[in-house]
Design a protein around this motif. Structure first.
Motif, PDB file in Angstrom:
ATOM      1  N   ARG A  63       0.832  -1.207   0.000  1.00  0.00           N
ATOM      2  CA  ARG A  63       0.000   0.000   0.000  1.00  0.00           C
ATOM      3  C   ARG A  63       0.863   1.252   0.000  1.00  0.00           C
ATOM      4  NH1 ARG A  63      -2.881  -4.243   0.340  1.00  0.00           N
ATOM      5  NH2 ARG A  63      -5.109  -4.122   0.711  1.00  0.00           N
ATOM      6  N   SER A 106      -9.389   8.380  -3.446  1.00  0.00           N
ATOM      7  CA  SER A 106      -9.506   6.940  -3.697  1.00  0.00           C
ATOM      8  C   SER A 106     -10.817   6.569  -4.386  1.00  0.00           C
ATOM      9  CB  SER A 106      -9.395   6.182  -2.368  1.00  0.00           C
ATOM     10  OG  SER A 106     -10.317   6.691  -1.422  1.00  0.00           O
ATOM     11  N   LYS A 107     -11.796   7.443  -4.325  1.00  0.00           N
ATOM     12  CA  LYS A 107     -13.092   7.126  -4.927  1.00  0.00           C
ATOM     13  C   LYS A 107     -13.026   7.146  -6.455  1.00  0.00           C
ATOM     14  CE  LYS A 107     -15.593  10.433  -3.018  1.00  0.00           C
ATOM     15  NZ  LYS A 107     -14.504  11.190  -2.392  1.00  0.00           N
ATOM     16  N   CYS A 115      -7.892   8.788   0.733  1.00  0.00           N
ATOM     17  CA  CYS A 115      -7.972  10.213   0.428  1.00  0.00           C
ATOM     18  C   CYS A 115      -7.019  10.974   1.354  1.00  0.00           C
ATOM     19  CB  CYS A 115      -9.388  10.741   0.653  1.00  0.00           C
ATOM     20  SG  CYS A 115     -10.598  10.094  -0.508  1.00  0.00           S
ATOM     21  N   GLN A 121      -2.645  13.445   8.258  1.00  0.00           N
ATOM     22  CA  GLN A 121      -3.534  12.301   8.492  1.00  0.00           C
ATOM     23  C   GLN A 121      -3.056  10.993   7.861  1.00  0.00           C
ATOM     24  OE1 GLN A 121      -7.740  13.211   8.150  1.00  0.00           O
ATOM     25  NE2 GLN A 121      -7.382  15.376   8.480  1.00  0.00           N
ATOM     26  N   SER A 124      -1.453   8.039  10.060  1.00  0.00           N
ATOM     27  CA  SER A 124      -2.445   7.295  10.843  1.00  0.00           C
ATOM     28  C   SER A 124      -3.104   6.234   9.968  1.00  0.00           C
ATOM     29  CB  SER A 124      -3.530   8.227  11.381  1.00  0.00           C
ATOM     30  OG  SER A 124      -2.981   9.246  12.178  1.00  0.00           O
ATOM     31  N   MET A 125      -3.470   6.641   8.747  1.00  0.00           N
ATOM     32  CA  MET A 125      -4.124   5.695   7.839  1.00  0.00           C
ATOM     33  C   MET A 125      -3.154   4.576   7.470  1.00  0.00           C
ATOM     34  SD  MET A 125      -6.427   8.000   5.288  1.00  0.00           S
ATOM     35  CE  MET A 125      -5.874   9.666   5.359  1.00  0.00           C
ATOM     36  N   GLY A 128      -2.927   2.188  10.218  1.00  0.00           N
ATOM     37  CA  GLY A 128      -4.145   1.372  10.272  1.00  0.00           C
ATOM     38  C   GLY A 128      -4.081   0.240   9.251  1.00  0.00           C
ATOM     39  N   MET A 129      -3.601   0.561   8.056  1.00  0.00           N
ATOM     40  CA  MET A 129      -3.429  -0.470   7.023  1.00  0.00           C
ATOM     41  C   MET A 129      -2.435  -1.524   7.514  1.00  0.00           C
ATOM     42  SD  MET A 129      -2.854   1.928   3.722  1.00  0.00           S
ATOM     43  CE  MET A 129      -4.193   2.482   2.677  1.00  0.00           C
ATOM     44  N   GLN A 155      -0.980  15.281  14.852  1.00  0.00           N
ATOM     45  CA  GLN A 155      -1.474  13.925  14.598  1.00  0.00           C
ATOM     46  C   GLN A 155      -0.366  13.005  14.100  1.00  0.00           C
ATOM     47  OE1 GLN A 155      -4.920  13.687  12.043  1.00  0.00           O
ATOM     48  NE2 GLN A 155      -4.809  11.475  11.882  1.00  0.00           N
TER      49      GLN A 155
ATOM     50  N   GLN B  21     -13.954  -9.965  10.714  1.00  0.00           N
ATOM     51  CA  GLN B  21     -13.419  -8.731  10.119  1.00  0.00           C
ATOM     52  C   GLN B  21     -13.700  -7.528  11.018  1.00  0.00           C
ATOM     53  OE1 GLN B  21     -11.400  -8.617   7.339  1.00  0.00           O
ATOM     54  NE2 GLN B  21     -11.536 -10.818   7.698  1.00  0.00           N
ATOM     55  N   VAL B  23     -13.283  -5.132  13.957  1.00  0.00           N
ATOM     56  CA  VAL B  23     -12.255  -4.757  14.918  1.00  0.00           C
ATOM     57  C   VAL B  23     -12.766  -3.539  15.691  1.00  0.00           C
ATOM     58  CG1 VAL B  23     -10.340  -5.630  13.504  1.00  0.00           C
ATOM     59  CG2 VAL B  23     -11.052  -3.248  13.255  1.00  0.00           C
ATOM     60  N   GLY B  58      -7.972   8.103  11.944  1.00  0.00           N
ATOM     61  CA  GLY B  58      -7.170   7.769  10.768  1.00  0.00           C
ATOM     62  C   GLY B  58      -6.806   6.297  10.746  1.00  0.00           C
ATOM     63  N   THR B  59      -6.478   5.746  11.898  1.00  0.00           N
ATOM     64  CA  THR B  59      -6.126   4.329  11.992  1.00  0.00           C
ATOM     65  C   THR B  59      -7.318   3.471  11.573  1.00  0.00           C
ATOM     66  OG1 THR B  59      -4.684   4.879  13.851  1.00  0.00           O
ATOM     67  CG2 THR B  59      -5.172   2.550  13.518  1.00  0.00           C
ATOM     68  N   GLY B  62      -7.605   3.442   7.893  1.00  0.00           N
ATOM     69  CA  GLY B  62      -6.610   2.533   7.308  1.00  0.00           C
ATOM     70  C   GLY B  62      -7.037   1.089   7.433  1.00  0.00           C
ATOM     71  N   LEU B  63      -7.550   0.720   8.595  1.00  0.00           N
ATOM     72  CA  LEU B  63      -8.039  -0.651   8.814  1.00  0.00           C
ATOM     73  C   LEU B  63      -9.182  -0.965   7.841  1.00  0.00           C
ATOM     74  CD1 LEU B  63      -7.875  -0.616  12.699  1.00  0.00           C
ATOM     75  CD2 LEU B  63      -6.845  -2.418  11.286  1.00  0.00           C
ATOM     76  N   SER B  65      -9.609   0.343   4.972  1.00  0.00           N
ATOM     77  CA  SER B  65      -9.052   0.285   3.616  1.00  0.00           C
ATOM     78  C   SER B  65      -8.494  -1.097   3.282  1.00  0.00           C
ATOM     79  CB  SER B  65      -7.996   1.378   3.474  1.00  0.00           C
ATOM     80  OG  SER B  65      -7.004   1.024   2.567  1.00  0.00           O
ATOM     81  N   VAL B  66      -8.084  -1.864   4.287  1.00  0.00           N
ATOM     82  CA  VAL B  66      -7.605  -3.227   4.014  1.00  0.00           C
ATOM     83  C   VAL B  66      -8.671  -4.279   4.342  1.00  0.00           C
ATOM     84  CG1 VAL B  66      -5.154  -2.656   4.197  1.00  0.00           C
ATOM     85  CG2 VAL B  66      -6.386  -3.414   6.251  1.00  0.00           C
ATOM     86  N   LYS B  68     -11.116  -4.383   6.902  1.00  0.00           N
ATOM     87  CA  LYS B  68     -11.688  -4.567   8.241  1.00  0.00           C
ATOM     88  C   LYS B  68     -12.951  -3.701   8.385  1.00  0.00           C
ATOM     89  CE  LYS B  68      -8.427  -7.275   9.253  1.00  0.00           C
ATOM     90  NZ  LYS B  68      -8.773  -8.705   9.245  1.00  0.00           N
ATOM     91  N   SER B  90     -10.671  11.567   6.392  1.00  0.00           N
ATOM     92  CA  SER B  90     -10.188  10.180   6.316  1.00  0.00           C
ATOM     93  C   SER B  90     -11.316   9.157   6.249  1.00  0.00           C
ATOM     94  CB  SER B  90      -9.298   9.852   7.531  1.00  0.00           C
ATOM     95  OG  SER B  90      -8.177  10.686   7.578  1.00  0.00           O
ATOM     96  N   TYR B  93     -15.086  11.419   3.370  1.00  0.00           N
ATOM     97  CA  TYR B  93     -14.715  11.780   1.988  1.00  0.00           C
ATOM     98  C   TYR B  93     -14.426  10.532   1.141  1.00  0.00           C
ATOM     99  CZ  TYR B  93     -12.242  14.401  -1.720  1.00  0.00           C
ATOM    100  OH  TYR B  93     -11.823  14.924  -2.913  1.00  0.00           O
ATOM    101  N   PRO B  94     -13.624   9.585   1.649  1.00  0.00           N
ATOM    102  CA  PRO B  94     -13.423   8.346   0.868  1.00  0.00           C
ATOM    103  C   PRO B  94     -14.556   7.339   1.028  1.00  0.00           C
ATOM    104  CG  PRO B  94     -12.036   8.323   2.817  1.00  0.00           C
ATOM    105  CD  PRO B  94     -12.726   9.654   2.819  1.00  0.00           C
TER     106      PRO B  94
END
Lengths: 274, 310
Positions: A63, A106-107, A115, A121, A124-125, A128-129, A155, B21, B23, B58-59, B62-63, B65-66, B68, B90, B93-94
């Protein structure tokens, strides 16, 4: 390896040309920060990352998060070069109805996973991934490109703390330290030095490089992947506007695009004479 | 009687067993928000993010996005308030598949006072495109709403409360996003309510019946998207609407209903809620009375609006 490096350097040069042409056409967008990040973006998309332009949502992909979302042109030219969408689309950057928005979305853009654009930000994303991929026992890695000015956002440090706490060693942050932000020098606007010391103190594996030296970039990415037990931060010293002499190291070129007079000169700097 | 946050804790743990899935994330309040129940059962799928709400949002994105299905929780003031722009950028919007379940909404937070009492969260969440906003009336509806949120693909904000609230819905109630419920028939006016005010409206309707006033009660569990048909029907058939919520009258249920009726069916209307003020310390029951969030106020407003019809 030497050949690979030369190939990546040529790729980055071609992408710089594409960035300049794209931004000249759009007459809106961020030139300096796109040019400073493009060597790292090239190394990721044409060497390091596992991904499949024919299948953007391929489960096995690594990613990529462009946390400094204003460098979207750098990402878009790389995606186009990979074949995620036709290169002609670049000429529609920032136009009404275009899938190439001012900041990554991403849309609408194939190959973009999140996004970004509102600074601070993306890390953080990305973490999370990384947490989600680890939870599933997947080997995929996550790369996030950050600006140095962006590190002023609190952040980022919340995310830095969390990534180290959760030992996200599948996460690699690349800091495009071009030392300039909109209002001037990062050191004068709000000093974030020492970036390396800060990440180190948060528990990260830190690798310091010249962000325009392809061999150093590739080596750092390998080192980051090999490091276990902590996320890695590649702190890359870069030059804002790199490659176009009269854009280099100028804060004024943060959000300014090349005009008609500058275009031929800029392309000449990049070894492009057509 | 059960607090909606307790119902959430149960429902999330149940869902966790059904779908791996799912979390959960929390910001150092898992004991209060009840994500702790999930954490105990599924420790590897629970992420305590510390007192850092922006990063938690944000986390979660991200979760999502994969693949979860993240449920993130903290108090409403810190979820909607502290992390508003992170939720916007985060998550909404998406159109990320993130569920924000905020507890301790409204003044019933009690003694902690105005700093902790979110009276604006519904308004600011509702203003964000792609966001679904749910405010359940009781424990049963909460369980249904959490299940519906998990099944829905996209961002959802669910607002829950701290204290035990009266049961409104029967066990096993199926919640449908975007659907309101007529809980009592009536012809003279309609109480349009959400959250804990729905139970109060049912009491008020009973009291008004004794005075010869027939009050309909419509519960709106989903503030966005709004059940327009049910509301327009109530406006046309009863000619008078009294909204009630444990939230500011600006931008919440009252605001949403006023926008709808103003454009599509101008109707006599009164909004019961917090009138452009912050909360304050006190016991929950005292505060509900202090801000007029009870059946007594609804009886008065019901009487008043019916008299204005003539």
């Amino acid at each position: 390896m030497k050949e690979k490096i030369a190939e990546l350097e040529e790729k980055a040069r071609r992408l710089r040309v594409a960035i300049v042409k794209t931004l000249h056409k759009s007459q809106s967008g961020h030139t300096g920060g796109s040019l400073s990040a493009i060597d790292m973006v090239s190394a990721l998309y044409f060497h390091k990352m596992r991904h499949n332009p024919q299948e953007p949502a391929w489960d096995g992909r690594d990613r990529f998060v462009l946390s400094k979302g204003h460098a979207a042109p750098a990402l878009y030219v790389a995606l186009a070069e990979c074949g995620y969408f036709p290169s002609e689309d670049l000429m529609m950057l920032r136009r009404l109805g275009s899938h190439l928005q001012g900041h990554p979305d991403s849309k609408v853009t194939p190959g973009v996973d999140v996004c970004t654009g509102s600074l601070g930000q993306g890390l953080s994303m990305a973490n999370g991934m990384a947490l989600g991929l680890k939870l599933d026992g997947k080997p995929n890695r996550v790369y996030a490109v950050l600006g140095d000015g962006e590190l002023q956002e609190g952040q980022i440090w919340e995310a830095a703390m969390a990534a180290a706490h959760y030992k996200s060693d599948n996460l690699c942050a690349l800091i495009d330290a071009n030392r300039l932000q909109i209002d001037g020098e990062v050191a004068k606007v709000m000093n974030v030095a020492s970036i390396a010391d800060k990440f180190r103190s948060f528990g990260w594996n830190v690798i310091e490089i010249d962000g325009h030296d392809m061999a150093q970039i590739v080596r750092a990415l390998d080192e980051a992947e090999a490091h276990k037990g902590a996320p890695s931060a590649i702190v890359a010293a870069t030059v804002k506007g790199k490659g176009v002499s009269f854009f280099e190291n100028k804060a004024a070129y943060h959000g300014v695009t090349p005009n008609d007079q500058e275009l031929p000169e800029a392309l000449k700097c990049l070894g492009c004479f057509d | 009687m059960i607090a909606t946050r307790d119902a959430y804790g149960e429902a999330l743990a149940e869902l966790g067993a059904e779908n791996d899935q799912i979390v959960a994330l929390d910001a150092d309040l898992s004991g209060s928000t009840k994500t702790g129940v999930f954490a105990k059962k599924f420790p590897t799928r629970f992420f305590n993010m510390g007192i850092a709400e922006a990063n938690m949002v944000g986390t979660a994105a991200g979760l999502a996005s994969v693949g979860k299905i993240p449920f993130l929780s903290t108090f409403a003031i810190f979820a909607a308030g502290r992390a508003w722009e992170q939720i916007r950028q985060s998550v909404a919007y998406p159109k990320a598949n993130v569920k924000i379940v905020a507890t301790h909404g409204g003044v019933t937070v009690g003694e902690d006072g105005g700093s902790h009492q979110s009276v604006e969260d519904v308004a600011i969440m509702r203003a964000i495109p792609n966001m679904t906003v749910i405010v359940p009336a009781d424990g049963e509806e909460t369980k249904g709403a959490i299940r519906a949120a998990a099944a829905y693909k996209g961002p959802v904000y669910v607002r829950l409360g701290r204290n035990k609230v009266a049961n409104v819905f029967p066990a096993g109630h199926v919640f449908e996003i975007g659907k309101g419920c007529e809980l009592a028939p009536g012809t003279d006016l309609t109480f349009v309510t959400t959250g804990l005010m729905t139970a109060q409206a049912l009491i008020a309707a009973e009291k008004l019946k004794a005075e010869g006033i027939s009050a309909r009660v419509v519960h709106i569990g989903t503030i966005k998207p709004l059940d327009k048909e049910l509301l327009l029907q109530a406006a046309r058939e009863t000619g008078a609407i009294v909204t009630a919520e444990e939230h500011s009258v600006i931008g919440g249920l009252g605001g949403a209903v006023a926008e709808l009726l103003g454009e599509e069916c101008p109707t006599l209307m009164k909004r019961v809620g917090i009138h452009d003020r912050f909360g304050t310390s006190g016991k929950s029951e005292e505060l509900l009375k202090y801000f007029g969030l009870n059946a007594e106020t609804l009886v008065e407003e019901g009487r008043e609006i019916v008299s204005r019809k003539k």
